[in-house]
Design a protein around this motif. Sequence first.
Motif: not given
Length: 276
Positions: A147-151, A155-160, A182-185
Amino acid sequence: MKITYYGTAAGEGWPCIFCGCELCEEARRLGGKNIRTRSQSLINSDLLLDFPPDNLLHANLYGLDFRKVDYLFVTHAHSDHFYAEDLEIIREPYTHERFRPLKVYGPENVGRHIDLLVPDPGDRDPRYIYERAYAFKPVTVGDYEVVPLIAKHDRKQECFIYIVRSLKEDKTVLYCHDTGSLPENTVEYILQYSHKFDLVSLDCTQGVKKDGNNHMGYEDAKLEKQRLIDLGVCKPSCIFVLNHFSHNGKLLHDQLVEMAKKDDMIVSYDGLEVSF
Ligand SMILES: [Zn+2]
Ligand SMILES: [Zn+2]
Ligand SMILES: [Zn+2]
């Protein structure tokens, strides 16, 4: 389940090739576990996390057997985590006797790097296949659910960061590099995920410094460990590993080990294997 750490440094490696700072000089003098290459870990023998410019070194000096790797999950497209050029050596006449495709997953920018390298998909060797991964959308490959989660990172690209679960062994890893707190989502997803973690690998790039925005320092990692325990998402036997170190964090391997012992955490080094 087994995780092997092949590369445990931040982007500049340690010692950094151009750097004459005290920490790099000390790493050169001491050698051993203070010599750190760029980020890469292997789950069992077939699922690889990240693909840095040190692939060849990890194969030929540390024994990483890429012939057995079927799945590659890339966290993000920073140069110490993804060196697309090495995918191209899977084609003839560089590689013979490789029949299974390498399935490559990662955020959007990983796909962009592959597009830049080989703009026409028809020119790509069928022995590597890229599929875009999406945050919070589980991917099943072989005996694994990933499962990829948001890192919290660039801020300029998606990081997992990734949850890697072995369905066969009923074991689950949370792999958190590169990220700040770790971010809230991501925390929300972890809370509703139905399996508890057996091993959590935490970023420790900033060492003595506090961060939490793009990376973690030692204290940030310690707080994150406690938060995950308090949230009830770790098994009581959960192993915590600190990984991804920089000369800017100012802690050599033995100093890290001394600190981490008190907080019941393991310090990674190039070649560390953890079975659980
Ligand atoms: Zn990195
Ligand atoms: Zn340095
Ligand atoms: Zn990064």
